[in-house]
Design an enzyme around this catalytic site. Sequence first.
Site, PDB file in Angstrom:
ATOM      1  N   LYS A  13       0.801  -0.259 -10.815  1.00  9.50           N
ATOM      2  CA  LYS A  13      -0.086   0.794 -11.330  1.00  9.50           C
ATOM      3  C   LYS A  13       0.086   0.918 -12.851  1.00  9.50           C
ATOM      4  CE  LYS A  13       0.362   3.044  -6.927  1.00  9.50           C
ATOM      5  NZ  LYS A  13      -0.308   3.995  -6.115  1.00  9.50           N
ATOM      6  N   HIS A 100      -9.230  -0.774  -5.044  1.00  9.88           N
ATOM      7  CA  HIS A 100      -8.127   0.168  -4.772  1.00  9.88           C
ATOM      8  C   HIS A 100      -8.678   1.590  -4.703  1.00  9.88           C
ATOM      9  CE1 HIS A 100      -4.433   2.439  -5.133  1.00  9.88           C
ATOM     10  NE2 HIS A 100      -3.785   1.323  -4.793  1.00  9.88           N
ATOM     11  N   GLU A 102      -7.584   4.322  -5.713  1.00  8.51           N
ATOM     12  CA  GLU A 102      -7.486   5.113  -6.948  1.00  8.51           C
ATOM     13  C   GLU A 102      -8.684   4.846  -7.860  1.00  8.51           C
ATOM     14  OE1 GLU A 102      -3.465   4.073  -8.015  1.00  8.51           O
ATOM     15  OE2 GLU A 102      -2.700   5.382  -6.446  1.00  8.51           O
ATOM     16  N   GLY A 175       1.375   6.923  -1.681  1.00 10.20           N
ATOM     17  CA  GLY A 175       2.257   7.807  -2.458  1.00 10.20           C
ATOM     18  C   GLY A 175       2.618   9.105  -1.758  1.00 10.20           C
ATOM     19  N   SER A 213       2.933   3.797   1.042  1.00 10.13           N
ATOM     20  CA  SER A 213       4.277   4.361   1.241  1.00 10.13           C
ATOM     21  C   SER A 213       5.256   3.432   1.955  1.00 10.13           C
ATOM     22  CB  SER A 213       4.180   5.698   1.987  1.00 10.13           C
ATOM     23  OG  SER A 213       3.540   6.655   1.189  1.00 10.13           O
TER      24      SER A 213
HETATM   25  C1  PEP Z   1      -0.755   1.362  -3.659  1.00 18.56           C
HETATM   26  O1  PEP Z   1      -1.108   2.179  -4.518  1.00 18.56           O
HETATM   27  O2  PEP Z   1      -1.332   0.267  -3.537  1.00 18.56           O
HETATM   28  C2  PEP Z   1       0.365   1.724  -2.802  1.00 18.56           C
HETATM   29  C3  PEP Z   1       0.565   1.031  -1.722  1.00 18.56           C
HETATM   30  O3  PEP Z   1       1.122   2.781  -3.230  1.00 18.56           O
HETATM   31  P1  PEP Z   1       2.466   3.369  -2.591  1.00 18.56           P
HETATM   32  O4  PEP Z   1       3.261   2.222  -2.016  1.00 18.56           O
HETATM   33  O5  PEP Z   1       3.164   4.037  -3.711  1.00 18.56           O
HETATM   34  O6  PEP Z   1       2.060   4.316  -1.509  1.00 18.56           O
END
Ligand code: PEP
Length: 252
Positions: A13, A100, A102, A175, A213
């Site tokens: 990220k 993604h 986000e 997250g 996560s």
């Molecule tokens: C991601 O943003 O692709 C992701 C898997 O984040 P996290 O592992 O922090 O949940």
Amino acid sequence: MTNKLKYFIGNWKMFGDFGSFKIIQEVNRYIYKNKRLDKKKIVLCVPNTLIHFFKKKLKSNIISLGAQNCHFHEGYGAFTGSVSATMLKRIGAEYIILGHSENRLEGETNQIVKKKIISALNQKLKVIFCIGETFKEKKSRKKFSVLRKQIKSSLEKKFNKNQIIFAYEPVWSIGTNKIPKINELENIIKFIKKDFRILFKTGNSPKVLYGGSVNHKNIKSLSSITEIDGFLIGGASQSAKKFIDIIENYYK
Ligand code: PEP
């Protein structure tokens, strides 16, 4: 647990600077010593500002580098602040995360994702194509239709599917320290593979990663799902120790 070789792909990220090369070095050393890992399948998707620097410093190709997004326009153009797949390929990216959540949350539509996939494939980048439902969609039992729509509207039959790796990332698990129930996740991964075969009239299933996560504790239970072809790891990939612990515990 399975011995089948898996992808472990990190998504840094908007984190990292030149000093973060020490993370890469540590992961590199670990992979080098570890015979059971397929070196082509350890990928770190880092900020664009670091790709070229890391590529030059990495003396081996044990770790592949990837980007996390691009503009849909190929080549060069008047798109202030944007970077194209062409530019990313030229500085050493081999992979690219597209779709993604986000970015989808900031207005990226399935149509835009499709255009980005086209330009990335033209540049021979391997695409990590993210799909996943929101918590609201899950609660209203729309998850399968959402996934189908994301797949159907972003891919075409003529695309080189060998260059596309799916990443199933439920938005509510990113997250948050929450992961889907193992049996539910197994069904979703099977659904994605089957739906892809039906939609594109092929006997070949795509590779499907799980992301959301993933950590050194839950990786053990996730490893029981043999259909998962690897993991997209966000927060935990920003630390060499956490990233390595995930791989270690997966194969334990
Ligand atoms: C991601 O943003 O692709 C992701 C898997 O984040 P996290 O592992 O922090 O949940």
